[in-house]
Design a protein around this motif. Structure first.
Motif, PDB file in Angstrom:
ATOM      1  N   ARG A   1       6.589  50.590   3.052  1.00 17.68           N
ATOM      2  CA  ARG A   1       6.479  51.860   3.754  1.00 17.68           C
ATOM      3  C   ARG A   1       5.045  52.097   4.205  1.00 17.68           C
ATOM      4  O   ARG A   1       4.790  52.635   5.277  1.00 17.68           O
ATOM      5  CB  ARG A   1       6.960  53.001   2.842  1.00 17.68           C
ATOM      6  N   GLY A   2       4.090  51.630   3.390  1.00 19.55           N
ATOM      7  CA  GLY A   2       2.677  51.833   3.714  1.00 19.55           C
ATOM      8  C   GLY A   2       2.184  50.978   4.864  1.00 19.55           C
ATOM      9  O   GLY A   2       1.113  51.216   5.398  1.00 19.55           O
ATOM     10  N   ALA A   3       2.973  49.975   5.252  1.00 16.20           N
ATOM     11  CA  ALA A   3       2.525  49.061   6.306  1.00 16.20           C
ATOM     12  C   ALA A   3       3.133  49.427   7.647  1.00 16.20           C
ATOM     13  O   ALA A   3       3.088  48.643   8.585  1.00 16.20           O
ATOM     14  CB  ALA A   3       2.897  47.626   5.946  1.00 16.20           C
ATOM     15  N   ARG A   4       3.677  50.646   7.748  1.00 20.32           N
ATOM     16  CA  ARG A   4       4.485  50.983   8.925  1.00 20.32           C
ATOM     17  C   ARG A   4       3.736  50.875  10.241  1.00 20.32           C
ATOM     18  O   ARG A   4       4.321  50.572  11.258  1.00 20.32           O
ATOM     19  CB  ARG A   4       5.067  52.382   8.765  1.00 20.32           C
ATOM     20  N   ASP A   5       2.426  51.140  10.224  1.00 19.07           N
ATOM     21  CA  ASP A   5       1.692  51.154  11.488  1.00 19.07           C
ATOM     22  C   ASP A   5       1.089  49.809  11.872  1.00 19.07           C
ATOM     23  O   ASP A   5       0.468  49.682  12.925  1.00 19.07           O
ATOM     24  CB  ASP A   5       0.577  52.202  11.435  1.00 19.07           C
TER      25      ASP A   5
ATOM     26  N   THR B   1       7.046  41.123  18.689  1.00 16.08           N
ATOM     27  CA  THR B   1       5.596  41.135  18.552  1.00 16.08           C
ATOM     28  C   THR B   1       4.946  42.291  19.300  1.00 16.08           C
ATOM     29  O   THR B   1       3.786  42.603  19.061  1.00 16.08           O
ATOM     30  CB  THR B   1       5.006  39.805  19.056  1.00 16.08           C
ATOM     31  N   ASP B   2       5.686  42.931  20.216  1.00 15.74           N
ATOM     32  CA  ASP B   2       5.073  44.036  20.948  1.00 15.74           C
ATOM     33  C   ASP B   2       5.347  45.388  20.292  1.00 15.74           C
ATOM     34  O   ASP B   2       4.939  46.417  20.814  1.00 15.74           O
ATOM     35  CB  ASP B   2       5.553  44.038  22.405  1.00 15.74           C
ATOM     36  N   LEU B   3       6.050  45.379  19.159  1.00 15.51           N
ATOM     37  CA  LEU B   3       6.359  46.640  18.484  1.00 15.51           C
ATOM     38  C   LEU B   3       5.738  46.656  17.090  1.00 15.51           C
ATOM     39  O   LEU B   3       5.600  45.612  16.454  1.00 15.51           O
ATOM     40  CB  LEU B   3       7.882  46.814  18.347  1.00 15.51           C
ATOM     41  N   SER B   4       5.385  47.847  16.609  1.00 10.94           N
ATOM     42  CA  SER B   4       4.821  47.968  15.267  1.00 10.94           C
ATOM     43  C   SER B   4       5.908  47.729  14.225  1.00 10.94           C
ATOM     44  O   SER B   4       7.091  47.632  14.548  1.00 10.94           O
ATOM     45  CB  SER B   4       4.234  49.368  15.078  1.00 10.94           C
TER      46      SER B   4
ATOM     47  N   SER C   1       1.444  40.793  14.066  1.00 15.45           N
ATOM     48  CA  SER C   1       0.396  39.777  13.954  1.00 15.45           C
ATOM     49  C   SER C   1      -0.530  40.035  12.769  1.00 15.45           C
ATOM     50  O   SER C   1      -1.277  39.157  12.359  1.00 15.45           O
ATOM     51  CB  SER C   1      -0.414  39.740  15.244  1.00 15.45           C
ATOM     52  N   GLN C   2      -0.488  41.257  12.217  1.00 19.48           N
ATOM     53  CA  GLN C   2      -1.360  41.582  11.088  1.00 19.48           C
ATOM     54  C   GLN C   2      -0.698  41.313   9.741  1.00 19.48           C
ATOM     55  O   GLN C   2      -1.298  41.571   8.699  1.00 19.48           O
ATOM     56  CB  GLN C   2      -1.773  43.056  11.160  1.00 19.48           C
ATOM     57  N   LEU C   3       0.551  40.838   9.753  1.00 21.85           N
ATOM     58  CA  LEU C   3       1.283  40.672   8.497  1.00 21.85           C
ATOM     59  C   LEU C   3       1.173  39.243   7.993  1.00 21.85           C
ATOM     60  O   LEU C   3       1.068  38.302   8.774  1.00 21.85           O
ATOM     61  CB  LEU C   3       2.763  40.999   8.707  1.00 21.85           C
ATOM     62  N   SER C   4       1.217  39.083   6.665  1.00 16.47           N
ATOM     63  CA  SER C   4       1.337  37.745   6.106  1.00 16.47           C
ATOM     64  C   SER C   4       2.787  37.289   6.268  1.00 16.47           C
ATOM     65  O   SER C   4       3.674  38.083   6.575  1.00 16.47           O
ATOM     66  CB  SER C   4       0.966  37.767   4.631  1.00 16.47           C
ATOM     67  N   GLY C   5       3.024  35.988   6.068  1.00 15.17           N
ATOM     68  CA  GLY C   5       4.381  35.456   6.222  1.00 15.17           C
ATOM     69  C   GLY C   5       5.393  36.175   5.337  1.00 15.17           C
ATOM     70  O   GLY C   5       6.491  36.504   5.768  1.00 15.17           O
ATOM     71  N   GLY C   6       4.985  36.441   4.098  1.00 19.05           N
ATOM     72  CA  GLY C   6       5.899  37.098   3.167  1.00 19.05           C
ATOM     73  C   GLY C   6       6.208  38.526   3.589  1.00 19.05           C
ATOM     74  O   GLY C   6       7.356  38.984   3.527  1.00 19.05           O
ATOM     75  N   MET C   7       5.173  39.233   4.055  1.00 21.17           N
ATOM     76  CA  MET C   7       5.398  40.614   4.505  1.00 21.17           C
ATOM     77  C   MET C   7       6.288  40.631   5.743  1.00 21.17           C
ATOM     78  O   MET C   7       7.195  41.462   5.862  1.00 21.17           O
ATOM     79  CB  MET C   7       4.061  41.286   4.819  1.00 21.17           C
ATOM     80  N   ALA C   8       6.034  39.682   6.664  1.00 19.14           N
ATOM     81  CA  ALA C   8       6.852  39.648   7.885  1.00 19.14           C
ATOM     82  C   ALA C   8       8.321  39.461   7.528  1.00 19.14           C
ATOM     83  O   ALA C   8       9.201  40.097   8.114  1.00 19.14           O
ATOM     84  CB  ALA C   8       6.377  38.511   8.795  1.00 19.14           C
ATOM     85  N   ARG C   9       8.572  38.605   6.534  1.00 18.89           N
ATOM     86  CA  ARG C   9       9.970  38.379   6.173  1.00 18.89           C
ATOM     87  C   ARG C   9      10.593  39.634   5.576  1.00 18.89           C
ATOM     88  O   ARG C   9      11.763  39.934   5.811  1.00 18.89           O
ATOM     89  CB  ARG C   9      10.059  37.211   5.200  1.00 18.89           C
TER      90      ARG C   9
END
Lengths: 260, 265
Positions: free
Chosen positions: B130-134, B93-96, B138-146
């Motif tokens: 690739r577009g979500a790299r930054d 959680t502390d890393l992008s 905590s800003q991701l949805s569950g599906g994106m986090a997976r």
């Protein structure tokens, strides 16, 4: 009767077992840091553990120094010895209050944060994920916090002592009117390098080892639930406070208990 | 050729027996699913394969190496060849997003920052993020986090990828994305995939081979088609999702009437 004996034995065994696990963890972690040149995580931890504790340490030190100077002054004034306030304050701080109060504050401010952070990482599987990547969380997570605590607490103690003596001088000299020169001169003559400064800092190093060890172990060993995190954090503060006070008594006995 | 060989595995948690002489072979380069009702120890099995838990007895070999007898150091070496997707994603959680994917590369390789950047972006591209790299986790949805966790799991091009309940809690679109990712990663990278799940339809659609475990043992195995035709009642109950049957609906308890009339309370 037998039941109580058995309970006693069980809790003793449980205590020894967790002591063993804690020792293994400490041993594995303390050798863990200087390997990969990951200096930046250590710096980050020193910032979190040390720099961010400066405010509470400074504020407490100032008020404790001021209050003790005030009490000393009013008592010593009756004997005309108000100029020795500085010496008395310095001895009390260097030998006892500096190391002990800093360690207690450190346990509440930094120790609890370390425990909460590690146990939350455990609860959210971050530690397990690290292990499964072939990265040892003892090296990556535990070691930097241990080292940072070990470095920071003695330095914070030194800051505490300086600020408290300064706070005392403001009350005793600037406000109540003790003689400035004797305040500092008597302190300089009376404080011994070995007996007061070195032994006091030795206490602080011991506290640093014990408090960070307890904080890290409680976090690493917590139940991975919301309740577990709360319990672990409380335990860190309670156990380290008791340990600091008990160790302080023992060390004082060994260091200063020789009256012959 | 089998990548994972499990023989006569016994494991208990407190009083509860989780594995009672379990054996299975997981072939190289295929997608193998381990299925079974919740609480049968599917996740535990993945943790035993990864060496995070030690069995009471029995042997677990990964690529011929006995996981249980490895030293701490040996275990960490072996795990570099494994990737695991946790049910909770377990992103740091502390890393992008980018740093999460770059993390294993930075720690395990000596390659330049430029190359790490390219590799990480390629992995993120493979999962479409690739577009979500930054972004931060905590800003991701569950599906994106997976999907980010998946990109991180494949960062070191592992020989073995383990998925713990990859479909749970995903919306239908995210589920479809994860499904096709598992399939395409398996084919493109030539990895062996082990999938733990109780979502029957999704699992049937991609698995080459399925093991059904219950009560600490393998109660059936085969291709999805074989299992659906299976003559065991327990397997058919599971594959068809019937609430009661040989696998009981009720957790073991005293007789209901006895309980309501006072019982042992």
């Amino acid at each position: 009767m037998i039941r109580y004996l058995r309970l006693l034995g069980q809790s003793a065994l449980g205590f020894l077992e967790s002591l063993g696990r804690a020792s293994m963890m400490w041993g594995l972690a303390i050798w863990g840091l200087p390997k990969r040149g990951d200096f930046s995580i250590l710096v980050k931890q020193i910032y979190h553990i040390g720099v961010l504790s400066l405010v509470i340490i400074g504020l407490s030190a100032f008020s404790i120094g001021a209050v003790i100077a005030l009490q000393f002054y009013t008592q010593l004034f009756r004997f005309g010895a108000q100029d020795t306030v500085g010496l008395g304050l310095a001895l009390v701080l260097l030998r006892e209050l500096g190391p002990v109060v800093t360690a207690l504050l450190f346990a509440g401010r930094a120790g609890s944060a370390i425990t909460a952070e590690i146990s939350l990482m455990k609860t959210t599987d971050q530690l397990a994920a690290m292990e499964m990547m072939g990265i040892d969380p003892l090296q990556r997570v535990v070691a930097p916090r241990l080292w940072a605590g070990l470095l920071c607490l003695p330095m914070l103690t030194a800051v505490f002592n300086v600020v408290a003596i300064w706070g005392g001088s403001i009350v005793a000299v600037d406000w109540l009117g003790a003689d400035r020169e004797s305040y500092w001169a008597l302190m300089k003559d009376g404080v011994l390098l070995w007996d007061d400064l070195v032994l006091g800092m030795t206490k602080s190093v011991v506290f640093a080892i014990v408090v960070t060890w307890i904080a890290v172990f409680q976090g690493y060993n917590s139940e991975p639930t919301a309740e577990g995190i709360g319990l672990a954090t409380t335990r860190t503060v309670v156990v380290s406070s008791v340990a600091v006070l008990a160790l302080d008594f023992l060390m004082t006995l060994v260091m200063y208990g020789d009256f012959q | 050729m089998d990548l994972i060989e499990i023989d006569n595995l016994f494991f208990r948690r407190g009083e509860r027996v989780i594995f009672d002489g379990l054996s299975m072979r997981i072939p190289k380069g295929r997608i193998t699913a381990i299925m079974g009702p919740s609480g049968t120890g599917k996740t535990t099995l993945l943790r035993i394969i990864g060496g995070q838990l030690k069995p009471d007895s029995g042997s677990v070999k990964v690529d011929g190496v006995d996981v249980c007898s490895l030293s701490r150091k040996g275990l960490f070496e072996l795990r570099r060849r494994m990737g695991m997707l946790f049910q909770s994603s377990a992103l740091f959680t502390d890393l992008s997003v980018f740093e999460n994917v770059a993390f294993p590369l930075r720690l395990h390789t000596d390659i330049d920052d430029d190359v790490i950047r390219d590799l990480s972006l390629m992995k993120l591209n493979a999962v479409g993020l690739r577009g979500a790299r930054d972004l931060m986790p905590s800003q991701l949805s569950g599906g994106m986090a997976r999907r980010v966790a998946l990109a991180r799991a494949i960062a070191l091009d592992p020989d073995l990828l383990m998925y713990d309940e990859p479909f749970t809690g995903q919306d239908p679109i995210a589920m479809g994305v994860v499904l096709s990712l598992i399939k395409s990663l398996n084919d493109a990278l030539g990895t062996t995939s082990v999938l733990v799940s109780h979502d029957i339809h999704e699992t049937i659609s991609i698995a080459d081979q399925i093991f059904v475990i219950s009560d600490g043992q393998v109660i059936g195995s085969g291709t999805p088609a074989e299992l659906q035709q299976h003559n065991s009642e327990r397997i058919r109950q599971f594959m068809n999702g019937l609430p009661d049957g040989p696998v009981p609906f009720h957790y073991p308890a005293d007789d209901l009437r006895f309980d309501l009339l006072g019982g042992d309370a």
